[in-house]
Design an enzyme around this catalytic site. Structure first.
Site, PDB file in Angstrom:
ATOM      1  N   ASP A  56       0.847  -1.188   0.000  1.00 44.46           N
ATOM      2  CA  ASP A  56       0.000   0.000   0.000  1.00 44.46           C
ATOM      3  C   ASP A  56       0.885   1.242   0.000  1.00 44.46           C
ATOM      4  O   ASP A  56       1.843   1.314   0.793  1.00 44.46           O
ATOM      5  CB  ASP A  56      -0.894  -0.029   1.248  1.00 44.46           C
ATOM      6  CG  ASP A  56      -2.039   0.960   1.181  1.00 44.46           C
ATOM      7  OD1 ASP A  56      -1.779   2.171   1.004  1.00 44.46           O
ATOM      8  OD2 ASP A  56      -3.203   0.526   1.302  1.00 44.46           O
ATOM      9  N   ALA A  77      -1.054   4.264  -8.793  1.00 39.20           N
ATOM     10  CA  ALA A  77      -1.940   3.928  -7.679  1.00 39.20           C
ATOM     11  C   ALA A  77      -2.668   5.173  -7.178  1.00 39.20           C
ATOM     12  O   ALA A  77      -2.062   6.228  -6.986  1.00 39.20           O
ATOM     13  CB  ALA A  77      -1.128   3.309  -6.539  1.00 39.20           C
ATOM     14  N   SER A 120      -4.717  14.110 -13.600  1.00 36.39           N
ATOM     15  CA  SER A 120      -6.055  13.995 -14.176  1.00 36.39           C
ATOM     16  C   SER A 120      -6.558  15.313 -14.732  1.00 36.39           C
ATOM     17  O   SER A 120      -6.266  16.392 -14.187  1.00 36.39           O
ATOM     18  CB  SER A 120      -7.032  13.505 -13.104  1.00 36.39           C
ATOM     19  OG  SER A 120      -8.373  13.589 -13.554  1.00 36.39           O
ATOM     20  N   TYR A 144     -10.986  14.776  -5.143  1.00 39.81           N
ATOM     21  CA  TYR A 144     -10.098  14.039  -6.052  1.00 39.81           C
ATOM     22  C   TYR A 144      -9.257  14.994  -6.889  1.00 39.81           C
ATOM     23  O   TYR A 144      -8.033  14.836  -7.010  1.00 39.81           O
ATOM     24  CB  TYR A 144     -10.924  13.131  -6.967  1.00 39.81           C
ATOM     25  CG  TYR A 144     -10.129  12.474  -8.077  1.00 39.81           C
ATOM     26  CD1 TYR A 144      -9.266  11.424  -7.808  1.00 39.81           C
ATOM     27  CD2 TYR A 144     -10.238  12.916  -9.399  1.00 39.81           C
ATOM     28  CE1 TYR A 144      -8.529  10.820  -8.813  1.00 39.81           C
ATOM     29  CE2 TYR A 144      -9.502  12.322 -10.409  1.00 39.81           C
ATOM     30  CZ  TYR A 144      -8.651  11.274 -10.126  1.00 39.81           C
ATOM     31  OH  TYR A 144      -7.920  10.685 -11.128  1.00 39.81           O
ATOM     32  N   ILE A 204     -27.626   7.311 -17.553  1.00 41.64           N
ATOM     33  CA  ILE A 204     -26.852   8.499 -17.892  1.00 41.64           C
ATOM     34  C   ILE A 204     -27.175   9.564 -16.851  1.00 41.64           C
ATOM     35  O   ILE A 204     -28.340   9.886 -16.620  1.00 41.64           O
ATOM     36  CB  ILE A 204     -27.174   9.009 -19.313  1.00 41.64           C
ATOM     37  CG1 ILE A 204     -26.630   8.024 -20.359  1.00 41.64           C
ATOM     38  CG2 ILE A 204     -26.589  10.401 -19.531  1.00 41.64           C
ATOM     39  CD1 ILE A 204     -26.893   8.425 -21.791  1.00 41.64           C
ATOM     40  N   ARG A 271     -24.306  13.871 -10.949  1.00 40.48           N
ATOM     41  CA  ARG A 271     -23.636  13.478  -9.708  1.00 40.48           C
ATOM     42  C   ARG A 271     -22.717  14.602  -9.245  1.00 40.48           C
ATOM     43  O   ARG A 271     -22.119  15.309 -10.056  1.00 40.48           O
ATOM     44  CB  ARG A 271     -22.815  12.204  -9.922  1.00 40.48           C
ATOM     45  CG  ARG A 271     -23.650  10.988 -10.214  1.00 40.48           C
ATOM     46  CD  ARG A 271     -22.795   9.743 -10.406  1.00 40.48           C
ATOM     47  NE  ARG A 271     -21.891   9.860 -11.545  1.00 40.48           N
ATOM     48  CZ  ARG A 271     -21.108   8.875 -11.985  1.00 40.48           C
ATOM     49  NH1 ARG A 271     -21.124   7.710 -11.368  1.00 40.48           N
ATOM     50  NH2 ARG A 271     -20.330   9.050 -13.031  1.00 40.48           N
TER      51      ARG A 271
END
Length: 311
Positions: A56, A77, A120, A144, A204, A271
Site C-alpha cells: 500500500d 496507484a 487527471s 479528487y 446516464i 452526480r
C-alpha cells in the site's frame, strides 16, 4: 544493461498495460499494488516475467524497501472514484495526497532517476475555456481533483528542490480492455459496452450532452513511455488525450450501432463533482514528448467491445 522500473497500481487497468509495454521494451518490471481495485488476472500473460509486491502506498517503509534499485517509477496507484473522495475526503487524501508524497520521498531516498505521475483532467473543473491547456488555473470541483493538483505540486517541488526528475500526465477519459465494468471505479465506456452486451438500459447522469475526450489506453501507455524516456521532459505537466470530443449520448448511440441493439438510456440527476465539458489541448505533449495518439475512437471502441465479448 536493463533498467529497473516499478509501477504502483500495476495490477490495475492502466498500470497493467504499462507493465506489458515496459516488458516488451526490455525493462525489468516490478509491480506494487494492494489489490484493492487491481487484479492479478490483469497480469496473467506476464506474471512469470515480473516481480509482484503486495503493498500500500500509505506504507512509506514498504515503498522505500520496494523502490531499492529502481531507475523509473510509474505512479498509477490512486483512489480514482470521485464520489468516494466527495464522501470521504480525509481517508482518500491519505491515499492520493500522503500516498503520493510517500512515493516521491521514497524515490528520492532510493536514488530513482525519474517518476512519472498519473494526474487527471479533473483539475480543470468546469472552467469554460475549451480546449483545456496546461497553463489554465486549476478549478477543482472535487477532493479528487484537489488531491491530484497537490500531487503535481509535490512533483514540481521534488523536481526543482531535490533534483528528482518528475513528469506529470493529465489523463483525460481513458478506456480500453481490462476496465472492470462491475466496479464503481469504471469508466463510462466499459459500463455502456457491458450493458449493451447484456441488452440492458444504461444510466446516464444528467442530460447526456456532457462532452468527453476519450483516449485509448494504448495511447496513454505511449505517453507514459515517452514521459519516462524523453530528455528534458521533466519538470512539466502534459495533457494526455486526443483533442476530440464525444458526448455521452453519442457514445451510447455508437455502442448501440456496434452491438446492433436499440435501447434508450435512463436519465438520472447529475452526480456531485461531475464535469460538463472536457477536451484536451495536446500541443504541449506533441511538441515536448513527441506524443501522437494513433487509436481512433471508432477503432478503440470496436476493439474494447471485442475484448468484453470474449470475457
Amino acid at each position: 544493461m536493463k533498467q529497473n522500473i516499478l509501477i504502483t497500481g500495476g495490477a490495475g487497468f492502466i498500470g497493467s498495460h504499462i507493465a506489458e509495454k515496459t516488458l516488451e521494451n526490455n525493462y525489468n518490471v516490478r509491480i506494487f499494488d494492494n489489490l484493492s481495485t487491481g487484479k492479478l488476472s490483469n497480469l496473467d500473460t506476464i506474471k512469470d516475467h515480473i516481480e509482484f509486491i503486495k503493498g500500500d502506498i500509505r506504507d512509506y517503509d514498504h515503498l522505500k524497501k520496494s523502490f531499492q534499485g529502481c531507475d523509473i517509477i510509474f505512479h498509477e496507484a490512486a483512489e480514482v472514484f470521485v464520489p468516494r473522495t466527495v464522501k470521504d475526503p480525509i481517508e482518500t487524501s491519505m491515499i492520493n495526497d500522503i500516498g503520493t508524497l510517500n512515493v516521491f520521498e521514497a524515490a528520492r531516498q532510493c536514488g530513482v532517476q525519474r517518476v512519472v505521475f498519473a494526474s487527471s483532467c479533473a483539475i480543470y473543473g468546469d472552467a469554460p475555456q475549451l480546449p483545456k491547456v496546461e497553463t489554465m488555473l486549476p478549478r477543482p470541483k472535487s477532493p479528487y481533483a484537489a488531491q491530484k493538483i497537490m500531487g503535481e505540486y509535490y512533483a514540481k517541488l521534488y523536481n526543482d528542490l531535490y533534483q528528482l526528475e518528475t513528469v506529470c500526465l493529465r489523463y483525460f477519459n481513458v478506456y480500453g480492455p481490462r476496465q472492470d465494468p462491475s466496479s464503481p471505479y469504471s469508466g463510462v465506456i466499459s459500463i455502456f459496452l457491458t450493458k449493451a452486451i447484456n441488452n440492458e438500459q444504461p444510466i446516464i447522469y444528467g442530460d447526456g450532452n456532457q462532452n468527453r475526450d476519450f483516449v485509448n489506453v494504448k495511447d496513454v501507455v505511449q505517453a507514459n513511455m515517452l514521459a519516462a524516456t524523453q530528455t528534458g521532459a521533466n519538470g512539466n505537466v502534459y495533457n494526455v488525450g486526443t483533442g476530440k470530443t464525444v458526448s455521452i449520448n453519442a457514445l451510447w448511440e455508437n455502442v448501440c450501432k456496434l452491438t446492433g441493439i436499440s435501447l434508450s438510456p435512463t436519465y438520472e440527476p447529475f452526480r456531485s463533482g461531475d464535469i460538463l465539458a472536457s477536451v484536451s489541448d495536446i500541443r504541449h505533449a506533441i511538441q515536448k514528448l513527441s506524443y501522437s495518439p494513433s487509436i481512433s475512437f471508432e477503432e478503440g471502441l470496436k476493439e474494447t467491445l471485442e475484448w468484453y465479448q470474449c470475457k
